[in-house]
Scaffold this motif. Structure first.
Motif, short mmCIF file in Angstrom:
data_model
loop_
_atom_site.label_atom_id
_atom_site.label_comp_id
_atom_site.label_asym_id
_atom_site.label_seq_id
_atom_site.Cartn_x
_atom_site.Cartn_y
_atom_site.Cartn_z
N ALA A 35 0.70 -1.21 -0.12
CA ALA A 35 0.12 -0.07 0.13
C ALA A 35 0.77 1.27 0.09
CB ALA A 35 -1.02 -0.06 1.17
N PHE A 36 2.10 1.16 0.44
CA PHE A 36 2.98 2.22 0.28
C PHE A 36 2.97 3.03 -1.07
CE2 PHE A 36 4.72 0.55 4.30
CZ PHE A 36 4.97 1.63 5.08
N LEU A 37 2.95 2.02 -1.99
CA LEU A 37 3.35 2.52 -3.22
C LEU A 37 2.15 3.12 -4.07
CD1 LEU A 37 5.00 -0.58 -4.57
CD2 LEU A 37 5.93 1.34 -3.57
N VAL A 38 0.75 3.48 -3.52
CA VAL A 38 -0.48 4.03 -4.06
C VAL A 38 -0.19 5.47 -4.35
CG1 VAL A 38 -2.79 4.17 -3.85
CG2 VAL A 38 -1.81 2.07 -3.27
N ASN A 39 -0.10 5.97 -3.24
CA ASN A 39 0.12 7.43 -3.35
C ASN A 39 0.44 7.88 -1.87
OD1 ASN A 39 -2.30 7.89 -1.73
ND2 ASN A 39 -3.69 7.89 -3.48
N HIS A 40 0.56 9.08 -1.72
CA HIS A 40 1.37 10.04 -0.56
C HIS A 40 0.38 9.65 0.55
CE1 HIS A 40 3.46 12.44 2.00
NE2 HIS A 40 2.41 13.14 2.46
N THR A 41 -1.08 9.83 0.48
CA THR A 41 -2.07 9.51 1.58
C THR A 41 -1.71 8.05 1.96
OG1 THR A 41 -3.58 11.15 0.79
CG2 THR A 41 -4.54 9.56 2.30
N TRP A 42 -1.85 7.19 1.12
CA TRP A 42 -1.88 5.73 1.33
C TRP A 42 -0.40 5.34 1.83
CZ3 TRP A 42 -4.76 1.15 0.11
CH2 TRP A 42 -6.16 1.45 -0.37
N TYR A 43 0.51 6.07 1.65
CA TYR A 43 1.95 5.77 2.25
C TYR A 43 2.01 6.19 3.65
CZ TYR A 43 6.78 6.68 3.27
OH TYR A 43 8.13 6.79 3.64
N LEU A 44 1.25 7.32 4.11
CA LEU A 44 1.07 7.80 5.54
C LEU A 44 0.09 6.83 6.18
CD1 LEU A 44 1.08 11.60 5.12
CD2 LEU A 44 3.03 10.31 5.77
N ALA A 45 -0.84 6.41 5.79
CA ALA A 45 -1.71 5.33 6.29
C ALA A 45 -1.32 4.29 6.25
CB ALA A 45 -3.06 5.18 5.39
N ALA A 46 -0.51 3.60 5.22
CA ALA A 46 0.32 2.25 5.50
C ALA A 46 1.21 2.47 6.62
CB ALA A 46 0.99 1.69 4.19
#
Length: 385
Positions: A35-46
């Protein structure tokens, strides 16, 4: 202002961030890393979801990442079944693979790598050290199939053929990146395969991507047409098939059960939402030798399907019908005809009271054979003392 589990403050976190973090908390660690690779929001959430993972107790840690001494101890006991789940590219995982290969490989008959993020190099290293494998579980090993390059080199295919010469059981369930090409490469190394699971894989049933061509080597999708070709080739050896969680259709079932020389003994179809009564009837007509059938959660099925099973599968020993909300007591009026039946599961069937099953189990023909009967969470069930 909201404080994350790491102690850092995140200013005005959007609601979507909190939702994503919550959803990710239910996923395996390997999927959270992706999930890190999806976008910035997903990176922080992961990142935040990974911080919330509870520390593993020391006793469990030994089971997940065993010490060299523990592995050597297992080797002295000639352990033949090993589960190495959630391995990744870390140094610890590489050390585990090396130790298992060195000390356990020659004895292993069953190997599970469920949910691991292995590279092809690590996988082949482990595989070549286990020449006697009869069972291999690669469920959820998405990283291994993501590139589509698994077994793409002739030399690795030759090695895999030697290592998998005795393999009889293969679990490829929950693989998002499995394609016809990677499936063909892998199963092509297994001449004795008898049990195959493709549960929860995204199989294309209706659309024909090949337009009549016999070259089923798409690197982008997993098609029913290719699976059908595989079953025709391996019909004499395949005895168990798991297509749970797929959208198998009536037409697909008609083609599958009529494969010449195919004699399934076990068929698992859990949560196949599109499976119809007619499809089950066809299954009973063309595969009457079935000994185990699992229809749990197939929401379209009703009494008609169970009546067809009772009439058409005389060798059936295990029948699972849990969570069939359309099923009533009327579906069991002929259940006593299944004289080989030993296990019956009708749990969470809200319209089943058990009256017909009580009659059936009281008959001298059926009663001696039934060893397991589940009515769990059947709200209409009444028990008289």
């Amino acid at each position: 202002m909201q404080k994350s589990c790491s102690g850092a403050f995140l200013m005005r976190l959007p609601f979507s961030f909190q939702v994503i973090t919550y959803i990710l908390s239910f996923l395996p660690i390997a999927d959270r890393k992706e999930a890190f690779l999806v976008n910035h929001t997903w990176y922080l959430a992961a990142q935040d979801s990974l911080r919330q993972v509870k520390p593993t107790p020391p006793a469990a840690l030994i089971r997940v990442v065993p010490s060299l001494a523990a592995i050597e101890s297992l080797a002295r006991r000639h352990v033949s079944c090993v589960s190495l789940t959630n391995l990744d590219g870390s140094t610890i995982s590489r050390d585990v693979i090396q130790a298992v290969s060195c000390h356990l490989g020659q004895h292993l008959r069953s190997l599970s790598l469920r949910g691991s993020s292995l590279t092809e190099t690590s996988f082949m290293h482990l595989l070549l050290a286990c020449p006697c494998l009869s069972s291999l579980d690669l469920s959820g090993c998405n990283c291994l199939f993501m590139s589509g390059m698994l077994l793409s080199k002739p030399e690795t295919i030759d090695q895999a053929q030697r290592a998998l010469a005795n393999l009889q059981e293969l679990n490829l369930s929950s693989l998002r990146y499995l394609s016809d090409l990677s499936f063909n490469r892998l199963t092509g190394c297994m001449s004795r395969l008898a049990r195959l699971s493709l549960a929860r894989c995204h199989i294309i049933f209706e659309f024909d991507p090949y337009h009549g061509s016999s070259n089923y080597n798409s690197s982008a999708l997993l098609s029913f047409r290719n699976l059908l070709s595989f079953l025709k080739e391996k019909a004499s050896s395949i005895r168990a098939l798991d297509l749970s969680g797929t959208s198998i259709s009536l037409q697909a079932m008609r083609s599958l059960v009529q494969v010449e020389g195919l004699h399934l003994q076990e068929f698992t179809l859990q949560n196949c939402r599109d499976l119809s009564n007619e499809a089950v009837s066809l299954l009973c007509v063309y595969q009457p030798q079935l000994t185990s059938l699992d229809l749990t959660g197939c929401s379209e099925l009703s009494d008609w399907a169970v009546l067809a099973v009772s009439a058409g599968l005389p060798a059936l020993g295990s029948l699972r019908l849990g969570k069939l909300q359309r099923l009533t007591d009327g579906g069991f009026v002929r259940i006593a005809e299944l004289r080989s039946l030993q296990k019956l599961d009708v749990s969470e069937c809200s319209r089943v009271s058990g009256s017909e099953l009580v009659k059936a189990c009281s008959s001298p023909e059926l009663r001696p054979n039934v060893a397991s009967l589940s009515f769990a969470f059947c709200s209409l069930l009444q028990v008289s003392l």
